[in-house]
Write a protein that holds these residues in place. Structure first.
Motif, PDB file in Angstrom:
ATOM      1  N   UNK A  71      39.779  23.490  47.276  1.00  0.00           N
ATOM      2  CA  UNK A  71      38.495  24.124  47.004  1.00  0.00           C
ATOM      3  C   UNK A  71      38.472  25.602  47.327  1.00  0.00           C
ATOM      4  N   UNK A  72      39.197  25.999  48.378  1.00  0.00           N
ATOM      5  CA  UNK A  72      39.182  27.396  48.789  1.00  0.00           C
ATOM      6  C   UNK A  72      39.699  28.334  47.718  1.00  0.00           C
ATOM      7  N   UNK A  73      40.813  27.973  47.075  1.00  0.00           N
ATOM      8  CA  UNK A  73      41.395  28.848  46.055  1.00  0.00           C
ATOM      9  C   UNK A  73      40.591  28.862  44.761  1.00  0.00           C
ATOM     10  N   UNK A  74      39.689  27.919  44.612  1.00  0.00           N
ATOM     11  CA  UNK A  74      38.877  27.876  43.396  1.00  0.00           C
ATOM     12  C   UNK A  74      37.672  28.804  43.467  1.00  0.00           C
ATOM     13  N   UNK A  75      37.447  29.386  44.624  1.00  0.00           N
ATOM     14  CA  UNK A  75      36.316  30.303  44.772  1.00  0.00           C
ATOM     15  C   UNK A  75      36.567  31.583  43.974  1.00  0.00           C
ATOM     16  N   UNK A  76      35.517  32.182  43.415  1.00  0.00           N
ATOM     17  CA  UNK A  76      35.669  33.394  42.585  1.00  0.00           C
ATOM     18  C   UNK A  76      36.396  34.531  43.291  1.00  0.00           C
ATOM     19  N   UNK A  77      36.220  34.638  44.604  1.00  0.00           N
ATOM     20  CA  UNK A  77      36.854  35.759  45.310  1.00  0.00           C
ATOM     21  C   UNK A  77      38.377  35.643  45.345  1.00  0.00           C
ATOM     22  N   UNK A 109      40.130  34.693  42.622  1.00  0.00           N
ATOM     23  CA  UNK A 109      40.562  34.636  41.218  1.00  0.00           C
ATOM     24  C   UNK A 109      41.846  35.431  40.991  1.00  0.00           C
ATOM     25  N   UNK A 110      41.941  36.602  41.602  1.00  0.00           N
ATOM     26  CA  UNK A 110      43.135  37.430  41.415  1.00  0.00           C
ATOM     27  C   UNK A 110      44.376  36.737  41.976  1.00  0.00           C
ATOM     28  N   UNK A 112      47.796  35.488  39.962  1.00  0.00           N
ATOM     29  CA  UNK A 112      49.156  35.874  40.345  1.00  0.00           C
ATOM     30  C   UNK A 112      50.055  34.644  40.487  1.00  0.00           C
ATOM     31  N   UNK A 113      49.495  33.581  41.024  1.00  0.00           N
ATOM     32  CA  UNK A 113      50.270  32.340  41.164  1.00  0.00           C
ATOM     33  C   UNK A 113      50.630  31.785  39.791  1.00  0.00           C
ATOM     34  N   UNK A 114      49.657  31.779  38.880  1.00  0.00           N
ATOM     35  CA  UNK A 114      49.903  31.268  37.528  1.00  0.00           C
ATOM     36  C   UNK A 114      50.948  32.122  36.818  1.00  0.00           C
ATOM     37  N   UNK A 115      50.866  33.438  36.983  1.00  0.00           N
ATOM     38  CA  UNK A 115      51.872  34.328  36.382  1.00  0.00           C
ATOM     39  C   UNK A 115      53.263  34.020  36.921  1.00  0.00           C
ATOM     40  N   UNK A 116      53.327  33.692  38.202  1.00  0.00           N
ATOM     41  CA  UNK A 116      54.609  33.324  38.797  1.00  0.00           C
ATOM     42  C   UNK A 116      55.180  32.059  38.179  1.00  0.00           C
TER      43      UNK A 116
END
Length: 288
Positions: A22-28, A30-31, A35-39
């Protein structure tokens, strides 16, 4: 497997698990998520299969959980697409990585990619020009064209646009192989790479070959496709849905009333016999 590879695999698995919290899904965050997805995208083209597999699974999970932003997709795909712009930068890992992307994001790509891949494929039909580039190693003349051919079944369907061009390119590539003849080969690595495309577009492929049975090269390729264990859809299409068309173009080629005299006059009787022989060979292969 080296320690470095195992470490990368574990890190990707950890990041994938973190993406579901849940923590990483917060809007703050998003960046950070981007970066993780780009990796994950970058790891699709590395040479270690273990890293590639876990990256593909991670991307599949992320895509199932959320719709990726267009800007993120474009920035993540840009390095791969830039390398695709120049045929001298092609490599098997790059093309395999593209294949994994197509399997995950086929709707994001259009036919322009297919046109570019076809352009690169045609370059390999001119070995002298490729050798002048001095960027490829021995064996690339087989592996890279095969890797290109194996991508077309993942593209948006457009058999009318690519079918004939791919068949002609394969025939030209085969002319550079040992044992090649004017009537073409019975099998090759290039044909094997094209089988998934033929299976996906079996109705169009079968019709295409039936209409060209007068050319021994097309007959041999169709025969090879229905003989291989992987050519299931092509074989089924020819044996059932287009069986009557096959008979009309082979056994019945000279059976129409008044056809025999015309054939004798024009010297085409031997051609009709050849078509009937091809019909026997194809039917025999289908019923084996």
């Amino acid at each position: 497997v080296s320690l470095e590879v195992r470490l990368r695999v574990v890190c990707i698995e950890l990041l994938c698990a973190a993406m579901s919290t849940g923590g990483l899904k917060e809007p703050r965050h998003a960046e950070l998520r981007n970066k993780i997805i780009s990796g994950f995208f970058k790891c699709l083209t590395v040479r270690h299969e273990e890293v590639v597999e876990v990256s593909r699974d991670a991307l599949a999970y992320v895509i199932a959980q959320q719709k990726l932003q267009k800007e993120l997709l474009q920035s993540s795909l840009r390095p791969i697409l830039l390398n695709l712009a120049d045929y001298r930068k092609l490599s098997v890992p790059l093309l395999q990585g593209l294949g994994r992307l197509l399997a995950l994001l086929s709707n994001f790509f259009n036919l322009t990619l297919g046109e570019k891949l076809l352009e690169h494929l045609r370059r390999w039909t001119d070995p002298e020009a490729v050798n002048k580039a001095k960027t490829f190693k021995a064996g690339d003349e087989i592996t890279i064209p095969c890797a290109i051919l194996s991508l077309f079944h993942l593209l948006p369907p457009a058999p009318a646009k690519f079918l004939d061009a791919l068949v002609q390119a394969v025939m030209e590539l085969e002319q550079g192989l040992p044992g090649a003849t004017a009537a073409a080969r019975h099998w090759s690595q290039y044909r094997e790479a094209l089988v998934p495309y033929m299976n996906r577009h079996a109705p169009e492929a079968v019709q295409y070959f039936i209409e060209r049975l007068g050319d021994p090269r097309h007959f041999r390729m169709l025969h090879a496709l229905i003989k291989t264990a992987e050519g299931t859809e092509v074989r089924e299409e020819l044996a059932t849905k287009q069986a009557e068309k096959l008979l009309a173009h082979t056994f019945d080629a000279a059976a129409q009333p008044g056809a025999a005299p015309n054939l004798l006059q024009t010297g085409l009787l031997s051609k009709a016999s050849e078509l009937r022989f091809q019909g026997v060979v194809l039917v025999h292969t289908l019923v084996k």
